[in-house]
Scaffold this motif. Structure first.
Motif, PDB file in Angstrom:
ATOM      1  N   LEU A  97     -29.449  35.506   6.164  1.00  0.00           N
ATOM      2  CA  LEU A  97     -29.937  34.406   5.335  1.00  0.00           C
ATOM      3  C   LEU A  97     -28.752  33.835   4.583  1.00  0.00           C
ATOM      4  O   LEU A  97     -28.002  34.584   3.953  1.00  0.00           O
ATOM      5  CB  LEU A  97     -30.992  34.909   4.334  1.00  0.00           C
ATOM      6  N   GLN A  98     -28.572  32.537   4.659  1.00  0.00           N
ATOM      7  CA  GLN A  98     -27.531  31.861   3.890  1.00  0.00           C
ATOM      8  C   GLN A  98     -28.204  30.992   2.848  1.00  0.00           C
ATOM      9  O   GLN A  98     -29.129  30.234   3.165  1.00  0.00           O
ATOM     10  CB  GLN A  98     -26.643  30.992   4.784  1.00  0.00           C
ATOM     11  N   LEU A  99     -27.747  31.109   1.607  1.00  0.00           N
ATOM     12  CA  LEU A  99     -28.227  30.265   0.520  1.00  0.00           C
ATOM     13  C   LEU A  99     -27.099  29.335   0.109  1.00  0.00           C
ATOM     14  O   LEU A  99     -25.987  29.795  -0.166  1.00  0.00           O
ATOM     15  CB  LEU A  99     -28.680  31.128  -0.668  1.00  0.00           C
ATOM     16  N   SER A 100     -27.388  28.036   0.104  1.00  0.00           N
ATOM     17  CA  SER A 100     -26.374  27.034  -0.199  1.00  0.00           C
ATOM     18  C   SER A 100     -26.919  25.983  -1.144  1.00  0.00           C
ATOM     19  O   SER A 100     -28.118  25.939  -1.426  1.00  0.00           O
ATOM     20  CB  SER A 100     -25.893  26.342   1.086  1.00  0.00           C
ATOM     21  N   GLY A 101     -26.048  25.129  -1.589  1.00  0.00           N
ATOM     22  CA  GLY A 101     -26.396  24.003  -2.443  1.00  0.00           C
ATOM     23  C   GLY A 101     -25.518  22.832  -2.031  1.00  0.00           C
ATOM     24  O   GLY A 101     -25.533  22.400  -0.894  1.00  0.00           O
ATOM     25  N   HIS A 102     -24.724  22.339  -2.944  1.00  0.00           N
ATOM     26  CA  HIS A 102     -23.671  21.338  -2.735  1.00  0.00           C
ATOM     27  C   HIS A 102     -24.157  19.924  -2.433  1.00  0.00           C
ATOM     28  O   HIS A 102     -23.560  18.963  -2.892  1.00  0.00           O
ATOM     29  CB  HIS A 102     -22.686  21.792  -1.656  1.00  0.00           C
ATOM     30  N   THR A 103     -25.226  19.757  -1.703  1.00  0.00           N
ATOM     31  CA  THR A 103     -25.627  18.427  -1.241  1.00  0.00           C
ATOM     32  C   THR A 103     -26.393  17.615  -2.280  1.00  0.00           C
ATOM     33  O   THR A 103     -26.531  16.417  -2.130  1.00  0.00           O
ATOM     34  CB  THR A 103     -26.529  18.530   0.002  1.00  0.00           C
ATOM     35  N   GLY A 125     -33.684  22.140   2.032  1.00  0.00           N
ATOM     36  CA  GLY A 125     -34.773  22.868   2.658  1.00  0.00           C
ATOM     37  C   GLY A 125     -34.321  23.982   3.576  1.00  0.00           C
ATOM     38  O   GLY A 125     -33.163  24.408   3.557  1.00  0.00           O
ATOM     39  N   LEU A 126     -35.267  24.437   4.392  1.00  0.00           N
ATOM     40  CA  LEU A 126     -35.080  25.600   5.254  1.00  0.00           C
ATOM     41  C   LEU A 126     -34.724  25.173   6.680  1.00  0.00           C
ATOM     42  O   LEU A 126     -35.359  24.282   7.247  1.00  0.00           O
ATOM     43  CB  LEU A 126     -36.373  26.431   5.263  1.00  0.00           C
ATOM     44  N   LYS A 133     -31.444  32.317   8.926  1.00  0.00           N
ATOM     45  CA  LYS A 133     -32.121  31.253   8.187  1.00  0.00           C
ATOM     46  C   LYS A 133     -31.142  30.718   7.146  1.00  0.00           C
ATOM     47  O   LYS A 133     -30.354  31.471   6.570  1.00  0.00           O
ATOM     48  CB  LYS A 133     -33.363  31.797   7.496  1.00  0.00           C
ATOM     49  N   LEU A 134     -31.210  29.422   6.919  1.00  0.00           N
ATOM     50  CA  LEU A 134     -30.375  28.741   5.932  1.00  0.00           C
ATOM     51  C   LEU A 134     -31.296  27.998   4.986  1.00  0.00           C
ATOM     52  O   LEU A 134     -32.189  27.268   5.438  1.00  0.00           O
ATOM     53  CB  LEU A 134     -29.443  27.742   6.626  1.00  0.00           C
ATOM     54  N   TYR A 135     -31.096  28.200   3.693  1.00  0.00           N
ATOM     55  CA  TYR A 135     -31.839  27.406   2.720  1.00  0.00           C
ATOM     56  C   TYR A 135     -30.840  26.629   1.883  1.00  0.00           C
ATOM     57  O   TYR A 135     -29.920  27.211   1.299  1.00  0.00           O
ATOM     58  CB  TYR A 135     -32.725  28.260   1.797  1.00  0.00           C
TER      59      TYR A 135
END
Length: 165
Positions: A97-103, A125-126, A133-135
């Protein structure tokens, strides 16, 4: 646990790291991981440096292999990577699982296609990236370079992890 985003690297990343760790009690991960145990179960949380690190602060660039090195086989891995664009690389390295932001979720409908293009096709989103999985959280704020958030709601994300049965 947490990681720095690109804006913290622009203005004193070491001071930010100290503040988060010493004042707020948040373990900061920069190309490193920590294991969390509960009963007989274990999970790894790994964090990457932001790619802005090497350009603005002299810190080492993101190194997913270093961050994941030493995690026991079979332990689920949550990877914190501020930017979602390297999701394919991170999935191939073994993150679950990768959790990101930035956008910032794109900030406005007319900016979303541009923001998406420069972030590996990910906006908010997912997503499924291979077996990972990337959120991507749109976050709660705005970018100082473009002080607008139009038809793009802010979000405080809560992720509930459950064991597979």
């Amino acid at each position: 646990m947490g990681i720095l985003g690109n804006h913290e690297y622009y203005f004193g990343p070491d001071e930010w790291m100290s503040f988060f760790e010493e004042k707020l009690g948040i373990k900061m991960l920069r190309n490193a991981h920590a294991l969390i145990s509960r009963g007989n179960a274990e999970i790894a949380v790994a964090g990457l440096a932001d790619e802005a690190a090497c350009r603005f602060s002299g810190c080492e660039p993101p190194d997913v292999k270093k961050a994941l090195w030493g995690i026991p086989a079979g332990v689920p891995i949550i990877l914190l990577d501020h930017r979602p664009g390297a999701a394919k690389r991170n999935a191939a390295a073994g993150a679950d699982l990768q959790l990101s932001g930035h956008t910032h979720g794109g900030m406005a409908p007319f900016l979303s296609p541009i923001v998406k293009k420069f972030n590996g096709g990910y906006l908010r989103g997912l997503y499924r990236v291979g077996a990972m999985k990337l959120y991507v959280s749109p976050g709660t704020g705005i970018w100082n370079g473009f002080l607008l958030r139009l038809f793009d709601p802010s979000e405080i994300t809560a992720i509930l992890l459950t064991a597979l049965k």
